[in-house]
Enzyme design. Structure first.
Site, PDB file in Angstrom:
ATOM      1  N   GLY A 176       0.827  -1.201   0.000  1.00  0.00           N
ATOM      2  CA  GLY A 176       0.000   0.000   0.000  1.00  0.00           C
ATOM      3  C   GLY A 176       0.858   1.247   0.000  1.00  0.00           C
ATOM      4  O   GLY A 176       1.814   1.356   0.777  1.00  0.00           O
TER       5      GLY A 176
ATOM      6  N   GLY B 123      -0.694   4.466   0.006  1.00  0.00           N
ATOM      7  CA  GLY B 123      -1.521   5.613   0.380  1.00  0.00           C
ATOM      8  C   GLY B 123      -0.811   6.358   1.505  1.00  0.00           C
ATOM      9  O   GLY B 123       0.397   6.171   1.735  1.00  0.00           O
TER      10      GLY B 123
ATOM     11  N   ALA C 154      -0.973   5.996   4.722  1.00  0.00           N
ATOM     12  CA  ALA C 154      -0.426   5.109   5.759  1.00  0.00           C
ATOM     13  C   ALA C 154       0.827   4.388   5.260  1.00  0.00           C
ATOM     14  O   ALA C 154       1.840   4.315   5.968  1.00  0.00           O
ATOM     15  CB  ALA C 154      -1.490   4.102   6.196  1.00  0.00           C
TER      16      ALA C 154
ATOM     17  N   ALA D 208      -8.818  12.493  -0.263  1.00  0.00           N
ATOM     18  CA  ALA D 208      -9.186  13.135   1.008  1.00  0.00           C
ATOM     19  C   ALA D 208      -9.254  14.639   0.787  1.00  0.00           C
ATOM     20  O   ALA D 208      -8.356  15.231   0.203  1.00  0.00           O
ATOM     21  CB  ALA D 208      -8.180  12.782   2.093  1.00  0.00           C
TER      22      ALA D 208
ATOM     23  N   GLY E 292      -9.666  17.754   5.507  1.00  0.00           N
ATOM     24  CA  GLY E 292      -8.637  18.129   6.462  1.00  0.00           C
ATOM     25  C   GLY E 292      -8.122  16.977   7.296  1.00  0.00           C
ATOM     26  O   GLY E 292      -8.539  15.829   7.134  1.00  0.00           O
TER      27      GLY E 292
ATOM     28  N   ASP F 289      -8.485  -5.393  -0.227  1.00  0.00           N
ATOM     29  CA  ASP F 289      -7.673  -6.589  -0.517  1.00  0.00           C
ATOM     30  C   ASP F 289      -6.880  -7.080   0.694  1.00  0.00           C
ATOM     31  O   ASP F 289      -6.886  -8.272   1.013  1.00  0.00           O
ATOM     32  CB  ASP F 289      -6.684  -6.308  -1.665  1.00  0.00           C
ATOM     33  CG  ASP F 289      -7.343  -5.722  -2.900  1.00  0.00           C
ATOM     34  OD1 ASP F 289      -8.549  -5.432  -2.843  1.00  0.00           O
ATOM     35  OD2 ASP F 289      -6.654  -5.557  -3.917  1.00  0.00           O
TER      36      ASP F 289
ATOM     37  N   HIS G  81     -21.451   8.708   4.760  1.00  0.00           N
ATOM     38  CA  HIS G  81     -21.181  10.152   4.783  1.00  0.00           C
ATOM     39  C   HIS G  81     -22.438  10.900   4.361  1.00  0.00           C
ATOM     40  O   HIS G  81     -23.087  10.507   3.386  1.00  0.00           O
ATOM     41  CB  HIS G  81     -20.021  10.464   3.824  1.00  0.00           C
ATOM     42  CG  HIS G  81     -19.445  11.824   4.014  1.00  0.00           C
ATOM     43  ND1 HIS G  81     -20.121  12.968   3.662  1.00  0.00           N
ATOM     44  CD2 HIS G  81     -18.255  12.224   4.526  1.00  0.00           C
ATOM     45  CE1 HIS G  81     -19.362  14.020   3.959  1.00  0.00           C
ATOM     46  NE2 HIS G  81     -18.228  13.591   4.486  1.00  0.00           N
TER      47      HIS G  81
ATOM     48  N   ARG H 200     -19.665  21.968   5.180  1.00  0.00           N
ATOM     49  CA  ARG H 200     -20.483  22.326   6.351  1.00  0.00           C
ATOM     50  C   ARG H 200     -19.610  23.012   7.396  1.00  0.00           C
ATOM     51  O   ARG H 200     -20.057  23.904   8.105  1.00  0.00           O
ATOM     52  CB  ARG H 200     -21.157  21.075   6.922  1.00  0.00           C
ATOM     53  CG  ARG H 200     -22.371  20.647   6.090  1.00  0.00           C
ATOM     54  CD  ARG H 200     -22.889  19.279   6.483  1.00  0.00           C
ATOM     55  NE  ARG H 200     -21.967  18.233   6.047  1.00  0.00           N
ATOM     56  CZ  ARG H 200     -21.596  17.191   6.778  1.00  0.00           C
ATOM     57  NH1 ARG H 200     -22.079  17.033   7.988  1.00  0.00           N
ATOM     58  NH2 ARG H 200     -20.752  16.291   6.300  1.00  0.00           N
TER      59      ARG H 200
HETATM   60  C1  LIG Z   1     -13.696  11.035  -0.974  1.00  0.00           C
HETATM   61  C2  LIG Z   1     -13.087  10.869   0.377  1.00  0.00           C
HETATM   62  C3  LIG Z   1     -12.620  11.973   1.064  1.00  0.00           C
HETATM   63  C4  LIG Z   1     -12.024  11.822   2.302  1.00  0.00           C
HETATM   64  N1  LIG Z   1     -11.592  12.941   2.974  1.00  0.00           N
HETATM   65  C5  LIG Z   1     -10.974  12.777   4.170  1.00  0.00           C
HETATM   66  C6  LIG Z   1     -10.488  13.914   4.883  1.00  0.00           C
HETATM   67  O1  LIG Z   1     -10.607  15.056   4.452  1.00  0.00           O
HETATM   68  N2  LIG Z   1      -9.872  13.696   6.066  1.00  0.00           N
HETATM   69  C7  LIG Z   1      -9.711  12.442   6.592  1.00  0.00           C
HETATM   70  O2  LIG Z   1      -9.138  12.307   7.669  1.00  0.00           O
HETATM   71  N3  LIG Z   1     -10.158  11.357   5.920  1.00  0.00           N
HETATM   72  C8  LIG Z   1     -10.773  11.493   4.730  1.00  0.00           C
HETATM   73  N4  LIG Z   1     -11.223  10.383   4.063  1.00  0.00           N
HETATM   74  C9  LIG Z   1     -10.788   9.057   4.503  1.00  0.00           C
HETATM   75  C10 LIG Z   1      -9.321   8.864   4.112  1.00  0.00           C
HETATM   76  O3  LIG Z   1      -9.084   9.477   2.866  1.00  0.00           O
HETATM   77  C11 LIG Z   1      -8.925   7.399   4.009  1.00  0.00           C
HETATM   78  O4  LIG Z   1      -9.390   6.702   5.125  1.00  0.00           O
HETATM   79  C12 LIG Z   1      -7.404   7.266   3.928  1.00  0.00           C
HETATM   80  O5  LIG Z   1      -6.879   8.105   2.930  1.00  0.00           O
HETATM   81  C13 LIG Z   1      -6.991   5.829   3.681  1.00  0.00           C
HETATM   82  O6  LIG Z   1      -5.606   5.806   3.461  1.00  0.00           O
HETATM   83  P1  LIG Z   1      -4.786   4.451   3.461  1.00  0.00           P
HETATM   84  O7  LIG Z   1      -3.353   4.826   3.343  1.00  0.00           O
HETATM   85  O8  LIG Z   1      -5.187   3.606   4.598  1.00  0.00           O
HETATM   86  O9  LIG Z   1      -5.269   3.675   2.147  1.00  0.00           O
HETATM   87  P2  LIG Z   1      -5.410   4.110   0.606  1.00  0.00           P
HETATM   88  O10 LIG Z   1      -5.093   5.520   0.362  1.00  0.00           O
HETATM   89  O11 LIG Z   1      -6.730   3.585   0.181  1.00  0.00           O
HETATM   90  O12 LIG Z   1      -4.270   3.283  -0.095  1.00  0.00           O
HETATM   91  C14 LIG Z   1      -4.351   1.892  -0.268  1.00  0.00           C
HETATM   92  C15 LIG Z   1      -3.095   1.437  -0.967  1.00  0.00           C
HETATM   93  O13 LIG Z   1      -3.068   0.016  -0.991  1.00  0.00           O
HETATM   94  C16 LIG Z   1      -2.722  -0.437  -2.282  1.00  0.00           C
HETATM   95  N5  LIG Z   1      -3.320  -1.769  -2.465  1.00  0.00           N
HETATM   96  C17 LIG Z   1      -4.583  -2.150  -2.166  1.00  0.00           C
HETATM   97  N6  LIG Z   1      -4.749  -3.453  -2.473  1.00  0.00           N
HETATM   98  C18 LIG Z   1      -3.569  -3.903  -2.969  1.00  0.00           C
HETATM   99  C19 LIG Z   1      -3.115  -5.152  -3.475  1.00  0.00           C
HETATM  100  N7  LIG Z   1      -3.914  -6.228  -3.565  1.00  0.00           N
HETATM  101  N8  LIG Z   1      -1.840  -5.243  -3.905  1.00  0.00           N
HETATM  102  C20 LIG Z   1      -1.012  -4.165  -3.865  1.00  0.00           C
HETATM  103  N9  LIG Z   1      -1.399  -2.961  -3.409  1.00  0.00           N
HETATM  104  C21 LIG Z   1      -2.661  -2.832  -2.958  1.00  0.00           C
HETATM  105  C22 LIG Z   1      -3.275   0.624  -3.222  1.00  0.00           C
HETATM  106  O14 LIG Z   1      -2.599   0.606  -4.449  1.00  0.00           O
HETATM  107  C23 LIG Z   1      -2.993   1.892  -2.415  1.00  0.00           C
HETATM  108  O15 LIG Z   1      -1.679   2.329  -2.661  1.00  0.00           O
HETATM  109  C24 LIG Z   1     -11.882  10.533   2.855  1.00  0.00           C
HETATM  110  C25 LIG Z   1     -12.376   9.432   2.180  1.00  0.00           C
HETATM  111  C26 LIG Z   1     -13.019   9.595   0.973  1.00  0.00           C
HETATM  112  C27 LIG Z   1     -13.644   8.407   0.335  1.00  0.00           C
END
Ligand SMILES: Cc1cc2nc3c(=O)[nH]c(=O)nc-3n(C[C@H](O)[C@H](O)[C@H](O)COP(=O)(O)OP(=O)(O)OC[C@H]3O[C@@H](n4cnc5c(N)ncnc54)[C@H](O)[C@@H]3O)c2cc1C
Length: 561
Positions: A7, A9, A11, A44, A47, A207, A228, A244
């Site tokens: 991953g 993202g 995190a 995201a 904020g 996944d 949401h 909001r």
């Molecule tokens: C539209 C939207 C707006 C949001 N706005 C906010 C906000 O303003 N503030 C806030 O705090 N939260 C917000 N959230 C929530 C927040 O964005 C997410 O919870 C957070 O970004 C998740 O990050 P992550 O690093 O856990 O995963 P992700 O960013 O989802 O990354 C997942 C990673 O895993 C990889 N991956 C997945 N499966 C596999 C696989 N099988 N093999 C290899 N790689 C894989 C993907 O390629 C990706 O790189 C929002 C959510 C949405 C839907």
């Protein structure tokens, strides 16, 4: 590699930087099925929460989070989380994150639902986009981080119940490879693509959660899915809660600010579970607006004025015009609740350790018990940063004191046969898209905001039928390079398992708490349900167990806003 992170993202990238910082001798790999800055985190908007100002305090942020969680969060984890979040904001600032600023140059902060102080740091309404580019830029500067972009992880390899490796498909070539690691971090994001009307990217298919679940690691609190309040009609694309936060109103067909009936004090800035339920009630009681895509409510931003909308919510204006057909400067925006976030995930503790030695989890795929039954807006990106850093550090330390283990060739070959002979080679007559649409229909009709035992039972039966039908799948494209049909089939397998766990947990939890609103059990039941659900994989379906929550300072109380 010593540490393999699945991953890229927020995190995963934060974990990679933290692991690489522990020692330049640690060899770190980041595997991502997407090019990193296409990860869902770039979406995201509103904020990232952190205590930065006089007048705010760690205790206040912790209390807001615990109350928002409907008292299911583990309070020791929350207390740690709120203390770490400010450091992450300052660090991102030093790494070049272009935060929106106050007139005197400080990081600006806006109000957000459920927070009793304006503590959401933001970069206009593209916070995740800017955080991701900052983190990716930083991560690429380390010689000891290698990126495997567009590699798809299919399974986790355990030897003697220790995490030792992963199988992956290099998508460009369509070939299977195994990775050996001393420590593995899952950072694969959420899974709300089990629903149709959702703010999630199409790639958010859970996944990592399903992979570890199938390997025997428990998932926790999966019955809690966040809806949401402001999904844009008809696409479901998010209109940030920041709209909001900046002063937007929610109105019904009579032009009323209906939140006065549900949360008279906080109004539109009540937590999401409460606002989404209120919207659903307004629609069910006939006060919704009618449109070609069904009933909806409206988000009114007109009184904010064009200048403020352009400065603070430029993306929202653009999205509303291009995808909703309305200009928020002139007209209210059509919205209704959309599936948005998974409070549940891979069972892990405050150090991000799962029950399997060598396996860590961070970000939305994990459940560290920060958000309990309902997450507050802007607490997820802080969670990804804080616990991404913890995971990277813990995994690196573990790797320094461990050695590589041999991977079983048998297991790797068996996985290769499962994927290429079993799924790609299958000559069945079921289509991935048909089963996927069915799953989403079932989840949207029977496992949505308000839930009932009989509907959950029927949903469970139907999802199990879909799992049987999946055995008879056919992927039309039989070629190996970039086979998106094969990827979709693998993702469908993951999401069906996760849908099943979600329903099983929801059926068992006979109470009304946070985002889990059982109409047939309309009260929160602290006597019987102040506990976390653990779901273990068995061939017959999930086996559920329960563990207690941790309370440090705040005993459960009535939750009024
Ligand atoms: C539209 C939207 C707006 C949001 N706005 C906010 C906000 O303003 N503030 C806030 O705090 N939260 C917000 N959230 C929530 C927040 O964005 C997410 O919870 C957070 O970004 C998740 O990050 P992550 O690093 O856990 O995963 P992700 O960013 O989802 O990354 C997942 C990673 O895993 C990889 N991956 C997945 N499966 C596999 C696989 N099988 N093999 C290899 N790689 C894989 C993907 O390629 C990706 O790189 C929002 C959510 C949405 C839907």
């Amino acid at each position: 590699h010593d540490v393999v992170i699945v991953g890229a993202g927020i995190a995963g990238l934060r974990a990679a930087i933290a692991a690489a910082e522990v020692s330049n001798k640690i060899d770190v790999a980041v595997i991502s099925k997407l090019y990193p800055v296409r990860s869902h985190s770039v979406c995201a908007q509103g904020g990232t929460a952190a205590v930065l100002r006089e007048g705010d305090s760690y205790d206040l942020h912790a209390w807001d989070t615990v109350k928002g969680s409907d008292f299911l969060a583990d309070q020791d984890v929350v207390e740690f989380f709120v203390r770490q979040a400010p450091k992450e904001m300052i660090m991102l600032d030093h790494w070049g994150c272009p935060w929106s600023r106050t007139d005197d140059g400080k990081i600006n902060q806006r109000p957000f639902g459920g927070h009793s102080f304006p503590r959401a740091c933001f970069a206009a309404d593209m916070t995740g986009f800017h955080e991701m580019h900052t983190l990716y830029g930083k991560a690429t500067a380390y010689d000891n981080i290698t990126f495997y972009d567009e590699w798809f992880v299919t399974s986790l390899i355990l030897e003697d119940n220790v995490a030792t490796g992963l199988t992956t498909i290099e998508l460009k070539a369509g070939e299977m490879h195994a990775f050996r690691a001393k420590a593995i971090i899952m950072a694969t994001g959420g899974y709300a693509r089990i629903y149709e009307f959702t703010t999630f990217s199409h790639t958010s298919t859970g996944d990592g959660m399903a992979i570890v679940y199938q390997a025997g690691v428990p998932l926790k609190d999966m019955e809690f899915i966040q809806f949401h309040p402001t999904g844009l009609v008809p696409s479901g694309i998010l209109i940030t809660g920041g709209a909001r936060g900046e002063g937007g109103y929610l109105i019904n067909a009579k032009g009323e600010r209906f939140m006065k009936r549900y949360a008279p004090e906080k109004m539109e800035l009540a937590p999401r579970d409460i606002v989404s339920r209120a919207e659903t009630t307004e629609i069910q009681e006939g006060r919704g607006l009618e449109g070609p895509y069904g009933p909806y409510l409206a988000l009114d931003l007109r009184h904010l004025g064009e200048e403020k909308i352009n400065e603070r919510l430029p993306l929202i204006r653009d999205v509303a015009i291009k995808l909703g057909g309305v200009d928020p400067v002139k007209e209210p925006v059509p919205i209704r609740p959309a599936a948005h976030y998974s409070m549940g995930g891979i069972h892990a503790n405050i150090k991000t350790e799962t029950p399997v030695p060598g396996l860590y989890a961070a970000g939305e795929c994990s459940c560290l018990n920060v958000h309990g039954a309902n997450r507050l807006g802007t607490n997820s990106t802080s969670d990804c940063l804080v616990f991404g850093a913890v995971a990277g550090e813990e995994a690196a330390k573990h790797a320094l004191s461990s050695s590589f283990r041999e991977l079983s060739h048998e297991k790797i070959l068996a996985e290769e046969r499962r994927v290429f002979d079993g799924i790609l080679g299958s000559e069945g007559d079921e289509r991935v898209s048909v089963i996927r649409d069915e799953m989403r229909r079932i989840m949207s009709e029977k496992v949505w905001i308000f839930r009932k035992g009989d509907e959950l039972n029927s949903a469970l039966k139907e999802i199990r039928e879909l799992k049987e039908r999946l055995e008879n799948i056919r992927v039309e494209d039989k070629s190996r390079p970039f086979n998106t049909g094969l990827v979709a089939a693998l993702q469908l397998d993951f999401t069906l398992d996760l849908a099943e766990v979600t329903i099983a947990g929801a059926l068992a939890r006979t109470e009304f708490r946070g985002a889990h609103s059982r109409l047939d059990y309309p009260k929160r039941d602290d006597e019987n349900w102040l506990k976390h659900t653990l779901a273990y994989y068995t061939r017959a379906g999930p086996r559920l167990e329960y563990i207690p929550i941790t309370i440090t300072k705040w005993p459960p109380a009535a939750r009024a806003y």
